[in-house]
Structures are given as structure tokens and as C-alpha cells.
Design an enzyme around this catalytic site. Structure first.
Site, PDB file in Angstrom:
ATOM      1  N   GLY A   7      33.973  18.317  31.542  1.00  0.00           N
ATOM      2  CA  GLY A   7      33.816  18.695  30.120  1.00  0.00           C
ATOM      3  C   GLY A   7      35.176  18.900  29.474  1.00  0.00           C
ATOM      4  O   GLY A   7      35.346  19.746  28.594  1.00  0.00           O
ATOM      5  N   THR A   9      37.102  17.533  27.330  1.00  0.00           N
ATOM      6  CA  THR A   9      37.420  17.457  25.902  1.00  0.00           C
ATOM      7  C   THR A   9      36.542  18.411  25.081  1.00  0.00           C
ATOM      8  O   THR A   9      36.605  18.419  23.859  1.00  0.00           O
ATOM      9  CB  THR A   9      37.259  16.015  25.358  1.00  0.00           C
ATOM     10  OG1 THR A   9      35.900  15.608  25.566  1.00  0.00           O
ATOM     11  CG2 THR A   9      38.186  15.051  26.064  1.00  0.00           C
ATOM     12  N   ARG A  11      35.106  22.375  24.000  1.00  0.00           N
ATOM     13  CA  ARG A  11      35.813  23.609  23.602  1.00  0.00           C
ATOM     14  C   ARG A  11      36.364  24.353  24.818  1.00  0.00           C
ATOM     15  O   ARG A  11      37.537  24.713  24.871  1.00  0.00           O
ATOM     16  CB  ARG A  11      34.851  24.533  22.834  1.00  0.00           C
ATOM     17  CG  ARG A  11      34.685  24.185  21.372  1.00  0.00           C
ATOM     18  CD  ARG A  11      33.602  25.060  20.733  1.00  0.00           C
ATOM     19  NE  ARG A  11      32.289  24.603  21.165  1.00  0.00           N
ATOM     20  CZ  ARG A  11      31.419  23.948  20.396  1.00  0.00           C
ATOM     21  NH1 ARG A  11      31.707  23.728  19.137  1.00  0.00           N
ATOM     22  NH2 ARG A  11      30.263  23.544  20.862  1.00  0.00           N
ATOM     23  N   THR A  90      28.581  26.844  32.656  1.00  0.00           N
ATOM     24  CA  THR A  90      27.503  26.284  31.832  1.00  0.00           C
ATOM     25  C   THR A  90      26.340  27.275  31.743  1.00  0.00           C
ATOM     26  O   THR A  90      26.048  27.985  32.711  1.00  0.00           O
ATOM     27  CB  THR A  90      27.023  24.948  32.461  1.00  0.00           C
ATOM     28  OG1 THR A  90      28.121  24.040  32.457  1.00  0.00           O
ATOM     29  CG2 THR A  90      25.855  24.357  31.710  1.00  0.00           C
ATOM     30  N   ASN A 115      29.171  34.481  31.868  1.00  0.00           N
ATOM     31  CA  ASN A 115      30.271  35.001  31.055  1.00  0.00           C
ATOM     32  C   ASN A 115      31.402  35.435  31.982  1.00  0.00           C
ATOM     33  O   ASN A 115      31.208  36.312  32.807  1.00  0.00           O
ATOM     34  CB  ASN A 115      29.792  36.173  30.203  1.00  0.00           C
ATOM     35  CG  ASN A 115      30.786  36.491  29.105  1.00  0.00           C
ATOM     36  OD1 ASN A 115      31.960  36.700  29.380  1.00  0.00           O
ATOM     37  ND2 ASN A 115      30.323  36.505  27.875  1.00  0.00           N
ATOM     38  N   PHE A 116      32.557  34.807  31.819  1.00  0.00           N
ATOM     39  CA  PHE A 116      33.679  35.080  32.727  1.00  0.00           C
ATOM     40  C   PHE A 116      34.622  36.152  32.195  1.00  0.00           C
ATOM     41  O   PHE A 116      35.729  36.283  32.700  1.00  0.00           O
ATOM     42  CB  PHE A 116      34.450  33.789  32.996  1.00  0.00           C
ATOM     43  CG  PHE A 116      33.727  32.854  33.937  1.00  0.00           C
ATOM     44  CD1 PHE A 116      33.546  33.203  35.263  1.00  0.00           C
ATOM     45  CD2 PHE A 116      33.239  31.646  33.501  1.00  0.00           C
ATOM     46  CE1 PHE A 116      32.882  32.360  36.142  1.00  0.00           C
ATOM     47  CE2 PHE A 116      32.570  30.785  34.371  1.00  0.00           C
ATOM     48  CZ  PHE A 116      32.394  31.144  35.696  1.00  0.00           C
ATOM     49  N   HIS A 145      27.193  33.792  17.969  1.00  0.00           N
ATOM     50  CA  HIS A 145      28.082  32.728  18.443  1.00  0.00           C
ATOM     51  C   HIS A 145      28.331  31.707  17.338  1.00  0.00           C
ATOM     52  O   HIS A 145      27.607  31.660  16.347  1.00  0.00           O
ATOM     53  CB  HIS A 145      27.487  32.016  19.658  1.00  0.00           C
ATOM     54  CG  HIS A 145      27.602  32.799  20.933  1.00  0.00           C
ATOM     55  ND1 HIS A 145      26.674  33.741  21.305  1.00  0.00           N
ATOM     56  CD2 HIS A 145      28.542  32.782  21.910  1.00  0.00           C
ATOM     57  CE1 HIS A 145      27.036  34.276  22.473  1.00  0.00           C
ATOM     58  NE2 HIS A 145      28.165  33.714  22.859  1.00  0.00           N
ATOM     59  N   LYS A 149      26.828  26.279  19.197  1.00  0.00           N
ATOM     60  CA  LYS A 149      26.201  26.696  20.465  1.00  0.00           C
ATOM     61  C   LYS A 149      24.779  26.150  20.544  1.00  0.00           C
ATOM     62  O   LYS A 149      24.006  26.228  19.601  1.00  0.00           O
ATOM     63  CB  LYS A 149      26.209  28.228  20.593  1.00  0.00           C
ATOM     64  CG  LYS A 149      25.626  28.687  21.931  1.00  0.00           C
ATOM     65  CD  LYS A 149      26.033  30.100  22.282  1.00  0.00           C
ATOM     66  CE  LYS A 149      25.390  30.533  23.588  1.00  0.00           C
ATOM     67  NZ  LYS A 149      25.844  29.743  24.750  1.00  0.00           N
ATOM     68  N   THR A 156      24.711  35.050  28.457  1.00  0.00           N
ATOM     69  CA  THR A 156      25.148  36.442  28.628  1.00  0.00           C
ATOM     70  C   THR A 156      24.049  37.407  28.195  1.00  0.00           C
ATOM     71  O   THR A 156      23.807  38.425  28.852  1.00  0.00           O
ATOM     72  CB  THR A 156      26.417  36.697  27.781  1.00  0.00           C
ATOM     73  OG1 THR A 156      27.393  35.739  28.161  1.00  0.00           O
ATOM     74  CG2 THR A 156      26.945  38.102  27.983  1.00  0.00           C
TER      75      THR A 156
HETATM   76  P1  NAD Z   1      31.219  21.843  24.090  1.00  0.00           P
HETATM   77  O1  NAD Z   1      30.016  21.157  23.537  1.00  0.00           O
HETATM   78  O2  NAD Z   1      32.400  22.038  23.218  1.00  0.00           O
HETATM   79  O3  NAD Z   1      31.736  21.065  25.414  1.00  0.00           O
HETATM   80  C1  NAD Z   1      30.873  20.613  26.410  1.00  0.00           C
HETATM   81  C2  NAD Z   1      31.504  19.337  27.002  1.00  0.00           C
HETATM   82  O4  NAD Z   1      30.693  18.908  28.097  1.00  0.00           O
HETATM   83  C3  NAD Z   1      31.560  18.211  25.967  1.00  0.00           C
HETATM   84  O5  NAD Z   1      32.847  17.620  25.998  1.00  0.00           O
HETATM   85  C4  NAD Z   1      30.458  17.244  26.422  1.00  0.00           C
HETATM   86  O6  NAD Z   1      30.787  15.892  26.168  1.00  0.00           O
HETATM   87  C5  NAD Z   1      30.406  17.525  27.925  1.00  0.00           C
HETATM   88  N1  NAD Z   1      29.051  17.239  28.434  1.00  0.00           N
HETATM   89  C6  NAD Z   1      27.894  17.776  28.015  1.00  0.00           C
HETATM   90  N2  NAD Z   1      26.845  17.234  28.671  1.00  0.00           N
HETATM   91  C7  NAD Z   1      27.378  16.333  29.537  1.00  0.00           C
HETATM   92  C8  NAD Z   1      26.804  15.451  30.489  1.00  0.00           C
HETATM   93  N3  NAD Z   1      25.462  15.353  30.662  1.00  0.00           N
HETATM   94  N4  NAD Z   1      27.650  14.690  31.221  1.00  0.00           N
HETATM   95  C9  NAD Z   1      28.971  14.765  31.061  1.00  0.00           C
HETATM   96  N5  NAD Z   1      29.571  15.571  30.140  1.00  0.00           N
HETATM   97  C10 NAD Z   1      28.778  16.352  29.401  1.00  0.00           C
HETATM   98  O7  NAD Z   1      30.676  23.228  24.674  1.00  0.00           O
HETATM   99  P2  NAD Z   1      31.517  24.504  25.111  1.00  0.00           P
HETATM  100  O8  NAD Z   1      31.583  25.474  23.963  1.00  0.00           O
HETATM  101  O9  NAD Z   1      32.778  24.073  25.779  1.00  0.00           O
HETATM  102  O10 NAD Z   1      30.514  25.151  26.183  1.00  0.00           O
HETATM  103  C11 NAD Z   1      30.112  24.439  27.344  1.00  0.00           C
HETATM  104  C12 NAD Z   1      29.153  25.299  28.134  1.00  0.00           C
HETATM  105  O11 NAD Z   1      29.837  26.484  28.589  1.00  0.00           O
HETATM  106  C13 NAD Z   1      27.935  25.798  27.345  1.00  0.00           C
HETATM  107  O12 NAD Z   1      26.818  25.835  28.208  1.00  0.00           O
HETATM  108  C14 NAD Z   1      28.339  27.217  26.931  1.00  0.00           C
HETATM  109  O13 NAD Z   1      27.242  28.064  26.700  1.00  0.00           O
HETATM  110  C15 NAD Z   1      29.111  27.636  28.154  1.00  0.00           C
HETATM  111  N6  NAD Z   1      30.102  28.722  27.960  1.00  0.00           N
HETATM  112  C16 NAD Z   1      30.206  29.616  28.980  1.00  0.00           C
HETATM  113  C17 NAD Z   1      31.156  30.613  28.927  1.00  0.00           C
HETATM  114  C18 NAD Z   1      31.309  31.553  30.106  1.00  0.00           C
HETATM  115  O14 NAD Z   1      32.149  32.464  30.098  1.00  0.00           O
HETATM  116  N7  NAD Z   1      30.516  31.340  31.165  1.00  0.00           N
HETATM  117  C19 NAD Z   1      32.006  30.715  27.823  1.00  0.00           C
HETATM  118  C20 NAD Z   1      31.874  29.783  26.790  1.00  0.00           C
HETATM  119  C21 NAD Z   1      30.915  28.772  26.882  1.00  0.00           C
END
Ligand code: NAD
Length: 254
Positions: A7, A9, A11, A90, A115-116, A145, A149, A156
């Protein structure tokens, strides 16, 4: 430590690569769905269809994944095949997804964290203590959020709800939002998800009763806090045996 980033590219992927660069970590490889040669933090991002071949060729110490449930389950299966540890942030999994991740955990270490941030881990403990001390009080949970999202309520919020319900002795129902004739009933826990602008992530547990209200609130100021925690978890998991780990149960060891 050599980490691979999925992932890349997205966020969170971009933030993980930026924090990894600050820490002088080696990046074994970075992938994203449909990537066509763009660079993030100087790292070439390759198509995620190459993930398994790259894993086999590079054998990183850990994979750090922030994508979507379907992708994470596929990455976990590949990591299990090659014995590479996986840390994933994720959220939005189904029960079947969790079962697949647990299955991968029988072959290689798999760590899941909704949530890390350390502040959120402290919020979980604080919420548990408040619920224990205020058994009769009404509880409402609100999370906020950014407008991109996908899943609601947040991962969380679900972890917070599990902790609150586990602490409360009485059976409680989750009520998601309210509309029309909807008085509060019994021990229900109201759950509210707001989506607006570029808010990184906020979680509030409200306890109210006996002419007082207690609000416990966490606000993430930047995605860096999640990337820092995920990379700390990656360093930890790289030396652990195969198992399915949850961040909230190991965070105090980092
Ligand atoms: P985002 O949409 O900006 O990025 C997700 C990336 O994953 C994208 O670049 C997308 O192309 C790629 N992707 C999605 N599905 C895919 C697939 N089937 N195959 C290959 N690539 C794929 O989202 P984000 O804000 O970066 O968040 C990503 C995940 O992390 C979300 O589930 C979010 O809830 C989670 N998150 C968790 C925490 C934490 O602390 N655990 C913090 C922030 C976000």
C-alpha cells in the site's frame, strides 16, 4: 532491519516509508495496486501482483501493510508460504478474514493492530478503569476520521467497544446512531461515526450519570504516530515465533 511496505502509495504507506527513511531502515521493496514505476521517498513502487515473487527474492525481516482486508489476507497467505513476519494495520475485516489471518499465524508471525498509537493503548486502559468505576453510567462512543475512510465504525472504535463491553458486567447492545423515536434503553452503548475533511483520527468515550459527565478523548495529530508504532511492532515481531498477535496485547513490551 529490512522491511517491505505494501500500500506504498496510500496515506499510511507513504507515511511508513517516510518514517522508515528517518530511521535509516532498509526498504527491501515497496508495492501498491496498479503501481507503474512511481517513487515514494526515493523508493520505486512496484505492482502488487509482484508481491509474492519479491517476497521470495528479497526475504525481508518483516512486511508492514496498510491496505484493505482482501489485499491483507492475500499478503498474509504469501508471508506464511515464505515464513516472513507480517505487521498489518488494515481495518474492516470480516470474521472470515480474521480466520485467514489466524491461519497464516500458524506458519509465520502475524501481528494485527487496529491502532498503532500508544495514546490509544492508554485510552483503552483508561476506558476500562472508568467503566469499572462507574458501572451505572451511560456510555456513548464517538469516532471522527477523514472523508476518505472506508470502514465504519473504525477498527479502533470496535476494539474500544470490545474492551468496554468486556468490562461491563451487564449485557449491552451497540446502537449505531439514532433517528426518530429512539430513547436510550437499558445498558445500550451508542456508537457514532463522523467523516469530515482530513481529520487523522479521534476517539471519545463519554460516560454520564449522577449529574456529571466524564469524557476520555484521544486525537492523533499526524499519521506518523501510527507508522512509528507499526515499525516498532515490525522490529519486535521479526524475532518472534509464528503466532497470531494483537498489538494491544504486546504494545507494553515495545
Ligand atoms: P489509503 O486508501 O490511502 O491507502 C490504501 C492503499 O492500499 C492504497 O494505495 C490502495 O491502492 C492499496 N490497496 C487497497 N486495496 C488493495 C488491494 N486489494 N491490493 C493491493 N493494494 C490495495 O488508506 P490509508 O488511509 O492508508 O489506510 C489503509 C488502511 O489502514 C485502512 O484499513 C485504515 O483503516 C488503516 N489504518 C490503520 C491505522 C492503524 O494504526 N492501525 C492507522 C491509519 C489507517
Amino acid at each position: 532491519m529490512r522491511v517491505a511496505v505494501t500500500g506504498a502509495t496510500g496515506r499510511m504507506g507513504k507515511t511508513v516509508l517516510a518514517v522508515a527513511r528517518e530511521r535509516d531502515l532498509d526498504i527491501a521493496f515497496a508495492v501498491n495496486r496498479g503501481a507503474d514505476g512511481e517513487h515514494v521517498e526515493g523508493v520505486p513502487v512496484q505492482p502488487s501482483t509482484e508481491f509474492e515473487a519479491l517476497l521470495d527474492a528479497e526475504r525481508p525481516d518483516a512486511v508492514v501493510d496498510f491496505t484493505g482486508p482482501e489485499a491483507t489476507v492475500a499478503y498474509a497467505s504469501a508471508c506464511a508460504t515464505y515464513g516472513v513476519p507480517l505487521v498489518t494495520g488494515t481495518t474492516g475485516y470480516s470474521e472470515a478474514d480474521i480466520a485467514a489471518l489466524e491461519e497464516a499465524g500458524t506458519e509465520t508471525p502475524v501481528l494485527v493492530g487496529a491502532n498503532f498509537s500508544r495514546g490509544v493503548q492508554a485510552l483503552l486502559d483508561a476506558a476500562e478503569s472508568a467503566v469499572e468505576n462507574l458501572p451505572e453510567y451511560d456510555i456513548e462512543l464517538t469516532e471522527t476520521h477523514h472523508n476518505g475512510k472506508r470502514d465504519a465504525p473504525s477498527g479502533t472504535a470496535k476494539v474500544l467497544l470490545d474492551r468496554v463491553e468486556g468490562t461491563r458486567k451487564a449485557e449491552s447492545d451497540r446502537v449505531h446512531g439514532r433517528e426518530g423515536e429512539a430513547p436510550r434503553e437499558g445498558d445500550e452503548i451508542g456508537v457514532h461515526a463522523r467523516r469530515a475533511g482530513d481529520i487523522t483520527g479521534e476517539h471519545e468515550v463519554l460516560l454520564a450519570g449522577n449529574h456529571e459527565a466524564l469524557e476520555l478523548t484521544h486525537r492523533a495529530g499526524s499519521r506518523d504516530v501510527f507508522a512509528e508504532g507499526a515499525l516498532d511492532a515490525a522490529a519486535w515481531i521479526a524475532t518472534q515465533p509464528a503466532d497470531y498477535y494483537r498489538f494491544e496485547t504486546i504494545a507494553s513490551q515495545l
